[in-house]
Design a protein around this motif. Sequence first.
Motif, PDB file in Angstrom:
ATOM      1  N   ARG A   7       0.801  -1.219   0.000  1.00 36.94           N
ATOM      2  CA  ARG A   7       0.000   0.000   0.000  1.00 36.94           C
ATOM      3  C   ARG A   7       0.839   1.276   0.000  1.00 36.94           C
ATOM      4  O   ARG A   7       0.625   2.160  -0.829  1.00 36.94           O
ATOM      5  CB  ARG A   7      -0.962  -0.017   1.186  1.00 36.94           C
ATOM      6  CG  ARG A   7      -1.893   1.192   1.273  1.00 36.94           C
ATOM      7  CD  ARG A   7      -2.688   1.394   0.000  1.00 36.94           C
ATOM      8  NE  ARG A   7      -3.444   0.209  -0.382  1.00 36.94           N
ATOM      9  CZ  ARG A   7      -4.073   0.076  -1.523  1.00 36.94           C
ATOM     10  NH1 ARG A   7      -4.017   1.051  -2.417  1.00 36.94           N
ATOM     11  NH2 ARG A   7      -4.741  -1.024  -1.808  1.00 36.94           N
TER      12      ARG A   7
ATOM     13  N   GLU B 286       0.971   3.900  -3.353  1.00 36.48           N
ATOM     14  CA  GLU B 286       0.584   5.309  -3.226  1.00 36.48           C
ATOM     15  C   GLU B 286       1.701   6.222  -3.705  1.00 36.48           C
ATOM     16  O   GLU B 286       1.454   7.249  -4.340  1.00 36.48           O
ATOM     17  CB  GLU B 286       0.235   5.618  -1.770  1.00 36.48           C
ATOM     18  CG  GLU B 286      -1.077   4.982  -1.321  1.00 36.48           C
ATOM     19  CD  GLU B 286      -1.387   5.286   0.130  1.00 36.48           C
ATOM     20  OE1 GLU B 286      -0.546   5.945   0.793  1.00 36.48           O
ATOM     21  OE2 GLU B 286      -2.464   4.878   0.603  1.00 36.48           O
ATOM     22  N   GLN B 287       2.936   5.835  -3.409  1.00 40.03           N
ATOM     23  CA  GLN B 287       4.081   6.625  -3.847  1.00 40.03           C
ATOM     24  C   GLN B 287       4.275   6.507  -5.354  1.00 40.03           C
ATOM     25  O   GLN B 287       4.514   7.502  -6.045  1.00 40.03           O
ATOM     26  CB  GLN B 287       5.336   6.150  -3.114  1.00 40.03           C
ATOM     27  CG  GLN B 287       6.583   6.966  -3.430  1.00 40.03           C
ATOM     28  CD  GLN B 287       7.803   6.451  -2.696  1.00 40.03           C
ATOM     29  OE1 GLN B 287       7.740   5.450  -1.976  1.00 40.03           O
ATOM     30  NE2 GLN B 287       8.937   7.125  -2.884  1.00 40.03           N
TER      31      GLN B 287
ATOM     32  N   CYS C  50       2.069   5.749  -7.628  1.00 40.79           N
ATOM     33  CA  CYS C  50       0.958   6.329  -8.379  1.00 40.79           C
ATOM     34  C   CYS C  50       1.094   7.839  -8.532  1.00 40.79           C
ATOM     35  O   CYS C  50       0.395   8.442  -9.343  1.00 40.79           O
ATOM     36  CB  CYS C  50      -0.379   5.988  -7.716  1.00 40.79           C
ATOM     37  SG  CYS C  50      -0.988   4.338  -8.119  1.00 40.79           S
ATOM     38  N   ARG C  51       1.955   8.441  -7.762  1.00 38.31           N
ATOM     39  CA  ARG C  51       2.219   9.873  -7.906  1.00 38.31           C
ATOM     40  C   ARG C  51       3.218  10.146  -9.023  1.00 38.31           C
ATOM     41  O   ARG C  51       3.644  11.282  -9.231  1.00 38.31           O
ATOM     42  CB  ARG C  51       2.733  10.451  -6.581  1.00 38.31           C
ATOM     43  CG  ARG C  51       1.698  10.459  -5.468  1.00 38.31           C
ATOM     44  CD  ARG C  51       2.130  11.355  -4.327  1.00 38.31           C
ATOM     45  NE  ARG C  51       3.299  10.827  -3.631  1.00 38.31           N
ATOM     46  CZ  ARG C  51       3.240  10.041  -2.554  1.00 38.31           C
ATOM     47  NH1 ARG C  51       2.060   9.706  -2.053  1.00 38.31           N
ATOM     48  NH2 ARG C  51       4.340   9.595  -1.978  1.00 38.31           N
TER      49      ARG C  51
ATOM     50  N   THR D  41      -5.358   6.538 -10.700  1.00 34.62           N
ATOM     51  CA  THR D  41      -4.623   7.675 -10.181  1.00 34.62           C
ATOM     52  C   THR D  41      -5.569   8.859 -10.128  1.00 34.62           C
ATOM     53  O   THR D  41      -6.533   8.954 -10.883  1.00 34.62           O
ATOM     54  CB  THR D  41      -3.444   8.011 -11.098  1.00 34.62           C
ATOM     55  OG1 THR D  41      -3.936   8.209 -12.416  1.00 34.62           O
ATOM     56  CG2 THR D  41      -2.425   6.889 -11.106  1.00 34.62           C
TER      57      THR D  41
END
Length: 621
Positions: free
Chosen positions: A268, A272-273, A275-276, A302
């Motif tokens: 997770r 999240e990282q 997807c940036r 995203t």
Amino acid sequence: MKTAFDKARNGLEVKGRFAYGAVPETIADSWRRCVRLGLDPVGKPEECVVSHTDLYQRRDQQDRVMRLVRPELELLSAQIAGSNFLVAFADSDGVVLDQILDEEFRTSTCGKSILPGSIWSEEIRGTNALGLALHTGASCSVTGREHFFAKEGTVSCLSAPIFDSSGQLIGLLDASSEVTARQYHTLALVNLAAQNVENRLFVEDHRGEHIIQFHPRQEYLKTQNVGMIAFNEDGQITGANRRTGELLTGLNLANAIKFQDVFMGQFRPLIEQICRGEIVQITDWLRSGYFARLRLTHSARTKLTNTQVLLPTDPIYRVPMAAGDIGTGRVFEDEALRQNLRLGRKSAQQGLPVLIVGAPGTGKNTTAEEIHDQLHPDQAFVLVECETLNLDAVEGQLIAQMKSKADATSRKQDTIDLNKGGTLYLDRVDLLPIEIAPSLNTLLNRVIQRRNPLLADGEWIIISSAQNSASLNDAIGPLRTIYDRLSGFSLYLPKLVNRSDFRHLCCAMLTAISPQHTLSNKGTDALKMMTSDHNLTDLNRNLRTLAIHHHEGIIRQEGVNRILGQRQLGISACTRCVGQMIKEVRCIEIRKALRDCNGNVALAARQLGVSRNTVYTHVMD
């Protein structure tokens, strides 16, 4: 002096036995299998070809794969082009479904055997690259006398298998040539082409999931030589490409279920990282390090910022798709035009803007629509008429907003949804008013965001057209900025008179206008003489005129000259009467009457009180 291989080959042909160690292992194993099957190395290989119905069904079943394979075949043919070459695609049974070959190889003995529908499994054709790759599941080359059958000893062939995302072999790429020296270079190209197809199939199969690309070297993340693993929202592995197994040597991917089974850390925080848009470092359980990034697809989850883009309304519209097969009535048989179209399609697929350059009436709009239809026909085709674009139209704007799914139901039908992707076609960009450049630049900021080496859903193709490229090179200021952003691949269209497929073009147009009419070869030549200074629109008008004034059936040279030639009559006599004053006067009178009767010979003859043959003699120059 005979080499060990020569002696082994001679033993195979004479005694059916050979020294195993004198032959490459894979070739030796294949020879043994062929001997056990009872094949005769000095005999004639069996020519097995499936039926037309079977071939059609196989192509239909492999349609998704063939759409990805065809561009690779075209690129391969351009890369290895020369004397005696062939590139082909075969299915998992070794049946050739598609091929590209030059004329010299086509007339060779092997070229006459490698036909669409021909079967190249080892059991039928003996040792050959297609059959060997099919048996071993690995890329391979078979050079000259390594072929089991002596009759195929002059050809070198190479083949690479294609696997789907589940690891099943679904097809093979093959390159064959009589030039042995190029085989090592060609094998690398064939392997790369197969890898490209596999990666694109993998992406298509896992749209809507998180696809992570990884490689030990960061600069390789932008290439096709990357490992790709697909994960669902819970971090469970849903698939991995073949390169992943090569990079993670020593790890048992068959038993891996979740991200934590392969890599250290938690899924997770990483996703999240990543997807940036960040490139992160990950480590597997054998403590090997990799650089990783997200492989963006249309459905990647995203967060996108809602941004308003101002589009002028009046000169922009979406072209409705015609019912039936796409591309109906379009002709691209001219060799130079077809090659330019292939490269243009390839460039657009890889994210380069395409500039179509051609004189008026050479088919710029048709070519843009063809590229659109070949790449993503279900998406919007947005046409911007730069010549009629004005500031008032820009101020009377259409707002196309990147809305969330919740707002999708409330979106108006005439709103252009940038999230869905499509083709933006800027027609006659060389006539773009300078005051429109900033607004158009804003639009390009939103649609030129290609993130993938393969065209994906939700992405835009950028196509523009111009009458000549010189005016674009001389532009300055804001227009220069626009033209620089639109520069990529320039697709030049030949003049109508220079197209080698003029007859095909006439036949296609005439069939669409009036299926009851056909055009003879000499009739086509006469039409080309009259159309040499005109364009496709004039050609279409001439064909409609012929269909209206000519009875059903074959339109011959006489009919073309009579119906279309009469429009230029009136002041000059025919070649038979020129220089003879009395005859010239009578000839001009007849030709004027024929013009006034719209080329109707019988009617002109009745009005003049002469025979139809008399009128005919003054029509035919």
